[in-house]
Scaffold this motif. Structure first.
Motif, PDB file in Angstrom:
ATOM      1  N   ASP A  99      30.256  51.091 -62.459  1.00  0.00           N
ATOM      2  CA  ASP A  99      29.684  51.103 -63.800  1.00  0.00           C
ATOM      3  C   ASP A  99      28.191  51.387 -63.657  1.00  0.00           C
ATOM      4  OD1 ASP A  99      29.258  50.852 -66.506  1.00  0.00           O
ATOM      5  OD2 ASP A  99      29.213  48.657 -66.502  1.00  0.00           O
ATOM      6  N   THR A 100      27.866  52.656 -63.560  1.00  0.00           N
ATOM      7  CA  THR A 100      26.491  53.055 -63.279  1.00  0.00           C
ATOM      8  C   THR A 100      26.202  54.414 -63.897  1.00  0.00           C
ATOM      9  OG1 THR A 100      24.898  53.539 -61.509  1.00  0.00           O
ATOM     10  CG2 THR A 100      27.200  54.069 -61.094  1.00  0.00           C
ATOM     11  N   ALA A 101      24.942  54.642 -64.173  1.00  0.00           N
ATOM     12  CA  ALA A 101      24.510  55.945 -64.685  1.00  0.00           C
ATOM     13  C   ALA A 101      24.043  56.856 -63.556  1.00  0.00           C
ATOM     14  CB  ALA A 101      23.378  55.757 -65.705  1.00  0.00           C
ATOM     15  N   HIS A 102      24.012  56.327 -62.325  1.00  0.00           N
ATOM     16  CA  HIS A 102      23.584  57.119 -61.177  1.00  0.00           C
ATOM     17  C   HIS A 102      24.643  58.189 -60.891  1.00  0.00           C
ATOM     18  CE1 HIS A 102      22.425  58.161 -57.066  1.00  0.00           C
ATOM     19  NE2 HIS A 102      21.237  57.645 -57.352  1.00  0.00           N
ATOM     20  N   LYS A 103      24.217  59.426 -60.854  1.00  0.00           N
ATOM     21  CA  LYS A 103      25.143  60.553 -60.772  1.00  0.00           C
ATOM     22  C   LYS A 103      26.041  60.486 -59.541  1.00  0.00           C
ATOM     23  CE  LYS A 103      25.253  65.622 -60.829  1.00  0.00           C
ATOM     24  NZ  LYS A 103      24.448  66.863 -60.885  1.00  0.00           N
ATOM     25  N   ARG A 108      32.052  57.970 -57.104  1.00  0.00           N
ATOM     26  CA  ARG A 108      32.780  57.215 -56.078  1.00  0.00           C
ATOM     27  C   ARG A 108      33.980  56.493 -56.693  1.00  0.00           C
ATOM     28  NH1 ARG A 108      27.944  54.004 -53.141  1.00  0.00           N
ATOM     29  NH2 ARG A 108      29.648  53.290 -51.777  1.00  0.00           N
ATOM     30  N   ARG A 109      35.086  56.421 -55.953  1.00  0.00           N
ATOM     31  CA  ARG A 109      36.312  55.819 -56.446  1.00  0.00           C
ATOM     32  C   ARG A 109      36.780  54.712 -55.502  1.00  0.00           C
ATOM     33  NH1 ARG A 109      34.430  57.752 -60.055  1.00  0.00           N
ATOM     34  NH2 ARG A 109      35.239  59.302 -61.542  1.00  0.00           N
ATOM     35  N   PHE A 110      37.353  53.667 -56.107  1.00  0.00           N
ATOM     36  CA  PHE A 110      37.691  52.467 -55.342  1.00  0.00           C
ATOM     37  C   PHE A 110      39.104  51.998 -55.665  1.00  0.00           C
ATOM     38  CE2 PHE A 110      33.160  52.659 -55.987  1.00  0.00           C
ATOM     39  CZ  PHE A 110      32.628  52.325 -54.755  1.00  0.00           C
ATOM     40  N   GLY A 161      40.319  48.868 -68.116  1.00  0.00           N
ATOM     41  CA  GLY A 161      39.224  48.846 -69.078  1.00  0.00           C
ATOM     42  C   GLY A 161      38.283  47.678 -68.901  1.00  0.00           C
ATOM     43  N   SER A 162      38.666  46.689 -68.079  1.00  0.00           N
ATOM     44  CA  SER A 162      37.799  45.528 -67.878  1.00  0.00           C
ATOM     45  C   SER A 162      36.656  45.870 -66.919  1.00  0.00           C
ATOM     46  CB  SER A 162      38.595  44.340 -67.333  1.00  0.00           C
ATOM     47  OG  SER A 162      39.057  44.599 -66.011  1.00  0.00           O
ATOM     48  N   VAL A 163      35.590  45.097 -67.014  1.00  0.00           N
ATOM     49  CA  VAL A 163      34.417  45.267 -66.159  1.00  0.00           C
ATOM     50  C   VAL A 163      34.280  44.016 -65.301  1.00  0.00           C
ATOM     51  CG1 VAL A 163      31.919  45.620 -66.099  1.00  0.00           C
ATOM     52  CG2 VAL A 163      33.286  46.711 -67.889  1.00  0.00           C
ATOM     53  N   VAL A 164      34.251  44.196 -63.992  1.00  0.00           N
ATOM     54  CA  VAL A 164      34.148  43.071 -63.059  1.00  0.00           C
ATOM     55  C   VAL A 164      32.971  43.302 -62.113  1.00  0.00           C
ATOM     56  CG1 VAL A 164      36.605  42.474 -63.167  1.00  0.00           C
ATOM     57  CG2 VAL A 164      35.823  44.174 -61.512  1.00  0.00           C
ATOM     58  N   THR A 165      32.393  42.205 -61.655  1.00  0.00           N
ATOM     59  CA  THR A 165      31.230  42.285 -60.769  1.00  0.00           C
ATOM     60  C   THR A 165      31.479  41.459 -59.519  1.00  0.00           C
ATOM     61  OG1 THR A 165      29.738  42.555 -62.664  1.00  0.00           O
ATOM     62  CG2 THR A 165      28.748  41.895 -60.573  1.00  0.00           C
ATOM     63  N   PHE A 166      31.380  42.102 -58.362  1.00  0.00           N
ATOM     64  CA  PHE A 166      31.519  41.424 -57.077  1.00  0.00           C
ATOM     65  C   PHE A 166      30.257  41.671 -56.258  1.00  0.00           C
ATOM     66  CE2 PHE A 166      35.999  43.178 -57.725  1.00  0.00           C
ATOM     67  CZ  PHE A 166      36.382  42.116 -58.517  1.00  0.00           C
ATOM     68  N   GLU A 167      29.615  40.612 -55.811  1.00  0.00           N
ATOM     69  CA  GLU A 167      28.446  40.747 -54.945  1.00  0.00           C
ATOM     70  C   GLU A 167      27.426  41.741 -55.516  1.00  0.00           C
ATOM     71  OE1 GLU A 167      28.112  38.746 -52.443  1.00  0.00           O
ATOM     72  OE2 GLU A 167      30.135  37.896 -52.612  1.00  0.00           O
ATOM     73  N   GLN A 168      27.162  41.616 -56.813  1.00  0.00           N
ATOM     74  CA  GLN A 168      26.165  42.424 -57.526  1.00  0.00           C
ATOM     75  C   GLN A 168      26.558  43.895 -57.663  1.00  0.00           C
ATOM     76  OE1 GLN A 168      22.329  41.758 -55.730  1.00  0.00           O
ATOM     77  NE2 GLN A 168      22.335  39.574 -56.173  1.00  0.00           N
ATOM     78  N   THR A 170      29.057  46.284 -59.884  1.00  0.00           N
ATOM     79  CA  THR A 170      29.861  46.246 -61.101  1.00  0.00           C
ATOM     80  C   THR A 170      30.828  47.423 -61.134  1.00  0.00           C
ATOM     81  OG1 THR A 170      28.032  45.179 -62.284  1.00  0.00           O
ATOM     82  CG2 THR A 170      29.778  46.134 -63.620  1.00  0.00           C
ATOM     83  N   PHE A 171      32.106  47.120 -61.416  1.00  0.00           N
ATOM     84  CA  PHE A 171      33.162  48.122 -61.436  1.00  0.00           C
ATOM     85  C   PHE A 171      33.843  48.135 -62.805  1.00  0.00           C
ATOM     86  CE2 PHE A 171      32.758  46.454 -57.153  1.00  0.00           C
ATOM     87  CZ  PHE A 171      32.760  47.571 -56.347  1.00  0.00           C
ATOM     88  N   VAL A 172      34.359  49.305 -63.160  1.00  0.00           N
ATOM     89  CA  VAL A 172      35.205  49.453 -64.343  1.00  0.00           C
ATOM     90  C   VAL A 172      36.607  49.803 -63.842  1.00  0.00           C
ATOM     91  CG1 VAL A 172      35.634  50.717 -66.476  1.00  0.00           C
ATOM     92  CG2 VAL A 172      33.288  50.247 -65.757  1.00  0.00           C
TER      93      VAL A 172
END
Length: 262
Positions: A99-103, A108-110, A161-168, A170-172
């Motif tokens: 979840d980032t605006a960095h191009k 990147r996919r996880f 669709g949920s947003v989760v954060t692990f160790e700073q 953030t993923f969608v």
């Protein structure tokens, strides 16, 4: 007040035998105990130091709670059960992105895995050619704490669709595998129970013409088109997983071509 080895000691009370002895031997009967004002007992608050990020939090706490460290006892997850079939992995897998605006990071996919056996999470990054980033293990398996520190992520925190954060980080969550979708539907998770989703849809029934207008260009309507239209129509009240749940439910019925107005 007496002096014992250079220390002043105040005698403030005595036992009944001593009182009787002083009364019979010296005629002293004023042996009432002194009422001393005592400072309130100091309350010590045991503070648990913040996790330094090395190893799991449960493992690090062993050195706080015990003089001799022992391996932490693993607690079974809320939805843990004995493995009944070969395909029963007890693991919910989700595709995710940053979840980032960095191009560069946005590409990147996880793969995020949630293990129902002990409520732990792991993250793997997929290899992508010419991305400049080596794939593989991104986050080792651990119990993921919520960003506000109030607790840990549970199974119902994960849905498309949920947003989760692990160790700073953030993923969608963008997709889920078939096992995860079926498990969440059988366990009646909030976004996987079609009856609860349809109730939320009915609260927006007055705007049904807007949904029909979004679906009109798509005939026949695919899952992807239906999900995109429903989420856009929901205006924040519905998430991608709600649309997936309805699409899966109605497409498996004999009357799958029922009128959208119903």
């Amino acid at each position: 007040e007496i002096n014992i080895l250079g220390r002043k000691m105040l005698l403030c009370d005595c036992d009944e035998f001593t009182r009787k002895h002083y009364l019979e031997r010296y005629g002293i009967d004023s042996m009432e105990p002194l009422q001393l004002e005592q400072d309130p007992a100091e309350v010590f608050v045991r503070e648990v130091p913040a996790h330094n990020g090395i190893g799991s939090e449960e493992d690090s706490l062993q050195s706080v709670n015990h003089l001799t460290c022992k391996p932490p006892v693993k607690q079974p997850g809320k939805y843990s059960r004995p493995q009944t079939t070969v395909g029963d992995s007890m693991t919910l897998r989700f595709a995710a992105r940053f979840d980032t605006a960095h191009k560069d990071d946005a590409k990147r996919r996880f793969l995020i895995s949630y293990y129902l056996s002990d409520d732990t999470v792991s993250v793997y990054e997929k290899n992508q050619r010419n991305s400049g980033v080596r794939g593989g293990k991104f986050l080792s398996r651990l119990k993921a704490r919520l960003p506000d520190g109030s607790g840990f992520y549970d199974a119902q925190s994960f849905y498309v669709g949920s947003v989760v954060t692990f160790e700073q980080h953030t993923f969608v969550l963008t997709a889920a595998d078939d096992y995860a979708l079926k498990f969440m539907e059988s366990a009646k998770f909030p976004h996987s129970d079609w009856t609860r989703v349809i109730e939320r849809v009915r609260t927006m029934h007055a705007r049904k013409d807007e949904l029909l207008a979004l679906l009109a260009p798509h005939s026949p309507c695919s899952h992807a088109d239906f999900e995109a239209a429903l989420v856009k129509w929901g205006q924040g009240e519905l998430v991608e997983h709600d649309a997936i749940t309805l699409a899966r439910h109605f497409s498996s019925r004999a009357d799958a071509k029922a009128s959208l107005q119903s």
